[in-house]
Write a protein that holds these residues in place. Structure first.
Motif, PDB file in Angstrom:
ATOM      1  N   UNK A   1      88.663  66.877 126.670  1.00  2.00           N
ATOM      2  CA  UNK A   1      88.738  68.323 126.484  1.00  2.00           C
ATOM      3  C   UNK A   1      87.640  69.001 127.312  1.00  2.00           C
ATOM      4  N   UNK A   2      87.681  70.321 127.336  1.00  2.00           N
ATOM      5  CA  UNK A   2      86.636  71.071 128.032  1.00  2.00           C
ATOM      6  C   UNK A   2      85.278  70.816 127.400  1.00  2.00           C
ATOM      7  N   UNK A   3      85.273  70.611 126.094  1.00  4.25           N
ATOM      8  CA  UNK A   3      84.004  70.334 125.420  1.00  4.25           C
ATOM      9  C   UNK A   3      83.458  68.967 125.830  1.00  4.25           C
ATOM     10  N   UNK A   4      84.342  67.969 125.973  1.00  5.28           N
ATOM     11  CA  UNK A   4      83.903  66.660 126.478  1.00  5.28           C
ATOM     12  C   UNK A   4      83.324  66.789 127.879  1.00  5.28           C
ATOM     13  N   UNK A   5      83.995  67.582 128.724  1.00  2.07           N
ATOM     14  CA  UNK A   5      83.521  67.767 130.095  1.00  2.07           C
ATOM     15  C   UNK A   5      82.165  68.450 130.117  1.00  2.07           C
ATOM     16  N   UNK A   6      81.987  69.433 129.247  1.00  2.00           N
ATOM     17  CA  UNK A   6      80.698  70.117 129.188  1.00  2.00           C
ATOM     18  C   UNK A   6      79.591  69.162 128.750  1.00  2.00           C
ATOM     19  N   UNK A   7      79.921  68.266 127.815  1.00  2.00           N
ATOM     20  CA  UNK A   7      78.937  67.269 127.376  1.00  2.00           C
ATOM     21  C   UNK A   7      78.580  66.334 128.517  1.00  2.00           C
ATOM     22  N   UNK A   8      79.591  65.906 129.284  1.00  2.00           N
ATOM     23  CA  UNK A   8      79.318  65.031 130.422  1.00  2.00           C
ATOM     24  C   UNK A   8      78.493  65.763 131.480  1.00  2.00           C
ATOM     25  N   UNK A   9      78.745  67.066 131.645  1.00  2.00           N
ATOM     26  CA  UNK A   9      77.972  67.851 132.612  1.00  2.00           C
ATOM     27  C   UNK A   9      76.485  67.859 132.248  1.00  2.00           C
ATOM     28  N   UNK A  10      76.180  67.836 130.955  1.00  2.00           N
ATOM     29  CA  UNK A  10      74.783  67.779 130.517  1.00  2.00           C
ATOM     30  C   UNK A  10      74.110  66.488 130.981  1.00  2.00           C
ATOM     31  N   UNK A  11      74.950  65.461 131.226  1.00  2.00           N
ATOM     32  CA  UNK A  11      74.447  64.129 131.555  1.00  2.00           C
ATOM     33  C   UNK A  11      74.652  63.792 133.037  1.00  2.00           C
ATOM     34  N   UNK A  12      74.961  64.797 133.828  1.00  2.00           N
ATOM     35  CA  UNK A  12      75.323  64.555 135.239  1.00  2.00           C
ATOM     36  C   UNK A  12      74.250  63.792 135.993  1.00  2.00           C
ATOM     37  N   UNK A  13      72.992  63.993 135.632  1.00  2.00           N
ATOM     38  CA  UNK A  13      71.892  63.323 136.338  1.00  2.00           C
ATOM     39  C   UNK A  13      71.922  61.810 136.139  1.00  2.00           C
ATOM     40  N   UNK A  14      72.656  61.340 135.126  1.00  2.00           N
ATOM     41  CA  UNK A  14      72.654  59.912 134.813  1.00  2.00           C
ATOM     42  C   UNK A  14      73.886  59.185 135.344  1.00  2.00           C
ATOM     43  N   UNK A  15      74.777  59.901 136.032  1.00  2.00           N
ATOM     44  CA  UNK A  15      75.924  59.250 136.654  1.00  2.00           C
ATOM     45  C   UNK A  15      75.442  58.435 137.848  1.00  2.00           C
ATOM     46  N   UNK A  16      76.005  57.269 138.089  1.00  2.00           N
ATOM     47  CA  UNK A  16      75.501  56.381 139.151  1.00  2.00           C
ATOM     48  C   UNK A  16      75.847  56.887 140.536  1.00  2.00           C
ATOM     49  N   UNK A  17      75.157  56.389 141.543  1.00  2.00           N
ATOM     50  CA  UNK A  17      75.406  56.837 142.924  1.00  2.00           C
ATOM     51  C   UNK A  17      76.836  56.626 143.380  1.00  2.00           C
ATOM     52  N   UNK A  18      77.498  55.587 142.876  1.00  2.00           N
ATOM     53  CA  UNK A  18      78.872  55.318 143.319  1.00  2.00           C
ATOM     54  C   UNK A  18      79.869  56.318 142.771  1.00  2.00           C
ATOM     55  N   UNK A  19      79.459  57.165 141.837  1.00  2.00           N
ATOM     56  CA  UNK A  19      80.336  58.199 141.307  1.00  2.00           C
ATOM     57  C   UNK A  19      81.013  57.792 140.023  1.00  2.00           C
ATOM     58  N   UNK A  20      81.524  58.786 139.314  1.00  2.00           N
ATOM     59  CA  UNK A  20      82.098  58.541 137.993  1.00  2.00           C
ATOM     60  C   UNK A  20      83.386  57.723 138.055  1.00  2.00           C
ATOM     61  N   UNK A  21      84.215  57.939 139.074  1.00  2.00           N
ATOM     62  CA  UNK A  21      85.489  57.222 139.158  1.00  2.00           C
ATOM     63  C   UNK A  21      85.268  55.720 139.328  1.00  2.00           C
ATOM     64  N   UNK A  22      84.371  55.349 140.232  1.00  2.00           N
ATOM     65  CA  UNK A  22      84.095  53.928 140.458  1.00  2.00           C
ATOM     66  C   UNK A  22      83.438  53.297 139.236  1.00  2.00           C
ATOM     67  N   UNK A  23      82.549  54.040 138.594  1.00  2.00           N
ATOM     68  CA  UNK A  23      81.885  53.515 137.396  1.00  2.00           C
ATOM     69  C   UNK A  23      82.895  53.321 136.270  1.00  2.00           C
ATOM     70  N   UNK A  24      83.766  54.291 136.080  1.00  2.00           N
ATOM     71  CA  UNK A  24      84.796  54.171 135.048  1.00  2.00           C
ATOM     72  C   UNK A  24      85.656  52.931 135.288  1.00  2.00           C
ATOM     73  N   UNK A  25      86.059  52.722 136.533  1.00  2.00           N
ATOM     74  CA  UNK A  25      86.881  51.554 136.852  1.00  2.00           C
ATOM     75  C   UNK A  25      86.159  50.262 136.523  1.00  2.00           C
ATOM     76  N   UNK A  26      84.874  50.180 136.842  1.00  2.00           N
ATOM     77  CA  UNK A  26      84.116  48.951 136.570  1.00  2.00           C
ATOM     78  C   UNK A  26      83.947  48.736 135.066  1.00  2.00           C
TER      79      UNK A  26
END
Length: 403
Positions: free
Chosen positions: A215-240
């Motif tokens: 949901x938009x609320x989930x996305x907003x929560x993830x946006x709060x944590x954007x600094x902790x996403x890995x260099x390879x990006x969220x899509x590659x991390x999700x796949x792994x």
């Protein structure tokens, strides 16, 4: 400002948070949980499934609440050894740099068998926070009454239980960790930020619009944590992370039986373990060392869990069919009769399917009304293991009514 939830529980704005390491040190003595007599104990408990959302939400929420007044203890409702079954959880805690034991389980999270429950029962002011569920499980209810629940953090349908508890519940959310991320705001440590971000990606299926999980609320929560996403990006991390979730190569045969387990009881009250094994029968036989070794593993598993028998349904083999093994705990006990009855019933399909099963959508969808199970014996595995091959479309859910 200090935000007080219930009876002294404080939000991160109290400034009373401790680091994970410090909190763990205050709790442990020689690997055992030590209760601080100067503080009130609050047990932060995830749900019975003990998936990534449940474990991480309990772990991080306990760190949020831990303070000079509150000893907050994150609890998983599984034995510590079973954390190994959750590859995505192991990958998350490794990536976050958490302290882990030799099996990969976080040392700052306590598991069901880590606790002395008699000592817990003796605590006069013990309280509970529920994450990723909103009703005490039967096992937890043996140690806490309804009034002990102070806070609920969840995204499932509201049961209406524990009406006096503070409630942060949003049924539309993809992840309970989104609510925990909101509690932390900008105060998340690197460890907690990585853990929460990873779970939100998993639970929302990386916000794939086809999945409709986020949901938009989930996305907003993830946006709060954007600094902790890995260099390879969220899509590659999700796949792994998803690959780690489905990777069972590190598990023993006994652990494979426990990965996806249901335990219904027969009319006579005998529990039967129905295991959906995420590996084909030929591969499991190769892994364990043959039919006799697998049968021994199944019998040991039945004894450990109190099952009269184990019915193991394996993943599809190279021919697109599934293996099925039935092992009684004792040669002459009730499990033997149960196995014989299941085999006889499956062999009689589709002709013996009657009553409400004739209009069962699952039976129709899996072709059981027309083709049955197409049970084929595997004589090469006898006498060590009674095993069969069945149609690949058949699920465990379709097998269970025959017990």
């Amino acid at each position: 400002a200090v935000v007080v939830a219930h009876d002294g529980l404080r939000s991160p704005s109290s400034g009373a948070m401790k680091s994970t390491a410090a909190a763990a040190d205050s709790c442990q003595a020689g690997g055992r949980l030590r209760f601080d007599p100067e503080r009130r104990q609050v047990f932060v408990i995830g749900n019975e499934a003990a998936d990534a959302d449940s474990l991480v939400s309990a772990y991080v929420t306990a760190r949020i609440l831990d303070s000079a007044e509150v000893q907050a203890i994150g609890i998983a409702q599984i034995p510590r050894r079973e954390c190994r079954l959750r590859g995505d959880v192991l990958a998350l805690f490794r990536r976050a740099g958490s302290a882990i034991d030799e099996g990969g389980a976080p040392t700052g999270l306590f598991f069901w068998d880590d606790l002395d429950w008699k000592a817990v029962d003796a605590l006069p002011n013990r309280r509970v926070v529920l994450t990723d569920h909103n009703m005490l499980s039967p096992a937890v209810a043996e140690h806490f009454d309804d009034s002990a629940v102070e806070w609920i953090i969840d995204h499932h349908k509201d049961s209406g239980c524990h009406a006096e508890a503070k409630r942060d519940l949003d049924e539309a959310l993809g992840s309970a960790c989104s609510i925990v991320a909101e509690q932390l705001g900008s105060k998340a440590s690197s460890e907690h930020g990585v853990l929460l971000a990873g779970v939100i990606l998993l639970d929302t299926r990386n916000f794939d619009p086809k999945e409709k999980k986020g949901t938009a609320r989930d996305q907003a929560a993830l946006d709060l944590l954007a600094a902790f996403l890995p260099p390879e990006g969220s899509a590659a991390w999700y796949t792994s992370l998803m690959e780690a979730r489905h990777d069972v190569s590190h598990l023993s045969a006994g652990e494979l039986l426990a990965v996806d387990l249901k335990a219904p009881s027969t009319r006579e009250g005998h529990a039967v373990g129905f295991a959906s094994v995420p590996m084909s029968l030929p591969k499991v036989l190769e892994k364990v060392g043959g039919a006799e070794a697998l049968a021994t593993t199944c019998r040991s598993f039945a004894c450990e869990r109190g099952f009269a028998a184990v019915v193991a349904l394996f993943s599809k083999d190279a021919e697109g069919r599934k293996g099925l093994a039935l092992v009684a705990r004792e040669a002459q006990g009730p499990g033997r009769s149960i196995c014989d009855s299941i085999i006889q019933s499956l062999q009689g399909t589709p002709g013996n399917i009657s009553g409400p099963f004739l209009s069962n959508p699952l039976f129709e969808a899996q072709g059981l009304l027309e083709k049955g199970f197409e049970l084929e014996s595997q004589p090469a595995l006898l006498p060590s293991l009674e095993a069969f091959s069945i149609r690949g479309a058949v699920s465990r859910k379709a097998l269970m009514p025959f017990a």
